[in-house]
Scaffold this active site. Structure first.
Site, mmCIF file in Angstrom:
data_model
loop_
_atom_site.group_PDB
_atom_site.id
_atom_site.type_symbol
_atom_site.label_atom_id
_atom_site.label_comp_id
_atom_site.label_asym_id
_atom_site.label_seq_id
_atom_site.Cartn_x
_atom_site.Cartn_y
_atom_site.Cartn_z
ATOM 1 N N SER A 139 0.817 -1.212 0.000
ATOM 2 C CA SER A 139 0.000 0.000 0.000
ATOM 3 C C SER A 139 0.852 1.265 0.000
ATOM 4 O O SER A 139 1.602 1.520 -0.936
ATOM 5 C CB SER A 139 -0.963 -0.049 1.186
ATOM 6 N N ASP A 312 -9.691 -5.059 -5.430
ATOM 7 C CA ASP A 312 -9.068 -4.139 -4.479
ATOM 8 C C ASP A 312 -9.954 -2.900 -4.338
ATOM 9 O O ASP A 312 -10.188 -2.165 -5.292
ATOM 10 C CB ASP A 312 -7.670 -3.750 -4.971
ATOM 11 N N HIS A 343 -7.964 -5.242 -0.358
ATOM 12 C CA HIS A 343 -6.738 -4.532 -0.026
ATOM 13 C C HIS A 343 -6.052 -5.092 1.224
ATOM 14 O O HIS A 343 -4.839 -5.274 1.247
ATOM 15 C CB HIS A 343 -7.037 -3.045 0.158
#
Length: 372
Positions: A139, A312, A343
């Site tokens: 991320s 996601d 995610h």
């Protein structure tokens, strides 16, 4: 450190000073004599890990001693370094400011990219004597890696490969409810966004952490616990390992600034991946142009192994393809085969070792084996 000891691995703690005065903590699973590929390795290849927004180095260890990626790589002969950005529970000191000062919290992931990561990299290189290293991120960690190597392209040469798990860059098509609700307000330059630029987003107060961890009591259904994360990370949780939720809630979130999130909100509004927007007047003073400069991703020459998923909640496929088209050296693309992979699953998903971690170990081993 306590967790790593309990999992049966040696651990060291090192403090790193950034150019703008933040004191960061690095956790290391240090070198040991290890037999790999029928050779005895006295000096092990270095791997630097960096987590996502409002997370710390602890998130990499949630899967336990048998399945967490740092441990898997350690067993395969790697020197593991776990990074912590400014503002999280391990990096709340600055030589000029207290963490109660507004100036302490006036940072985004841009500052993490050009100050925190270089400080970690320079320290590791000096301490180990290893010129180059592998890199693993999830991320926001991928955001900072890409910004670093576009803004300071001389750092490209210090990386052998980079495994980026769901790196966040373009977010113009995100499905995240937080962006849709607050992006129009906090992703533009106004009085409220100016005020929040010097505010901590997530408190590390021990009572706040206790409340967060209590969300996942044993007698509660796991999905009641994970529902707290839905507005930020999505509603499809079929692939999330529910047994890890109590530990996850106890270790996330652990500190950060409002400005980090607002910088992403600006990307949602502009549909660009660019530096922080301070408004036309301040942009002119800072950047010598009215709009903030876009990050020159073409300067990122590190071989990238990129993992992404169609479900996601943060990164839409359209935005991921925009990133891929601009990176000049994407070595491997792994699209997660599960329809509902989200995610958070990149770090806490069911069978995450099989789908992601083992592949990273194999790729790093292949790189080192070929060189040997």
């Amino acid at each position: 450190m306590k967790r790593i000891h309990q999992d049966g691995f040696p651990v060291e703690q090192h403090n790193v000073l950034t150019k703008d005065g933040y004191i960061l903590t690095l956790h290391r699973i240090p070198c040991r004599q290890t037999k790999v590929w029928d050779q005895v390795l006295w000096k092990r290849p270095v791997v630097l890990f960096l987590g996502g927004i409002y997370a710390s180095s602890d998130v990499w260890l949630l899967s336990g001693a048998e399945d967490s990626l740092p441990y898997l790589l350690s067993k395969n002969g790697y020197d593991i370094w776990l990074g912590n950005n400014r503002g999280n529970i391990y990096s709340r000191h600055n030589i000029r400011y207290n963490d109660t000062d507004r100036d302490f919290w006036n940072f985004s992931w841009h500052e993490m990219s050009i100050y925190d990561l270089p400080a970690m990299i320079d320290f590791i290189r000096a301490y180990t004597g290893e010129e180059r290293m592998h890199f693993v991120s999830i991320s926001q960690g991928g955001t900072t890696f890409l910004v670093l190597n576009s803004m300071l392209p001389q750092y490209n040469k210090y990386f052998k490969t980079a495994a980026l798990l769901a790196p966040v860059t373009y977010v113009g098509n995100t499905k995240a409810t937080l962006a849709k609700l607050f992006g129009p307000l906090l992703g533009t330059r106004n009085y409220l966004s100016k005020v929040l630029e010097g505010v901590e987003m997530v408190s590390t107060n021990k009572y706040v952490k206790k409340i967060l961890s209590m969300t996942c009591l044993k007698y509660e259904p796991p999905r009641a616990c994970v529902s707290r994360l839905w507005p930020a990370f999505g509603y499809n949780t079929q692939m999330l390992n529910m047994s890890l939720l109590p530990d996850l809630m106890a270790n996330f979130p652990v500190g950060g600034s409002f400005k980090q999130l607002m910088h992403y909100f600006q990307g949602y509004i502009s549909k660009e991946f660019r530096q922080y927007d301070y408004g036309p007047e301040l942009n002119w003073l800072r950047y010598h142009q009215l709009e903030p400069p876009t990050y020159q991703l073409e300067k990122v020459t590190v071989p990238v192994i990129l993992f992404f998923a169609q479900n996601d909640y943060i990164i839409a496929l359209e935005d991921m393809w925009k990133l891929i088209k601009r990176l000049p050296h994407v070595k491997i693309l792994y699209k997660l085969p599960q329809k509902y992979w989200n995610h958070f699953d990149f770090i806490c998903g069911l069978r995450v070792r099989e789908f992601i971690f083992n592949k990273i170990v194999d790729e790093f081993n292949y790189y080192e084996y070929q060189r040997s």
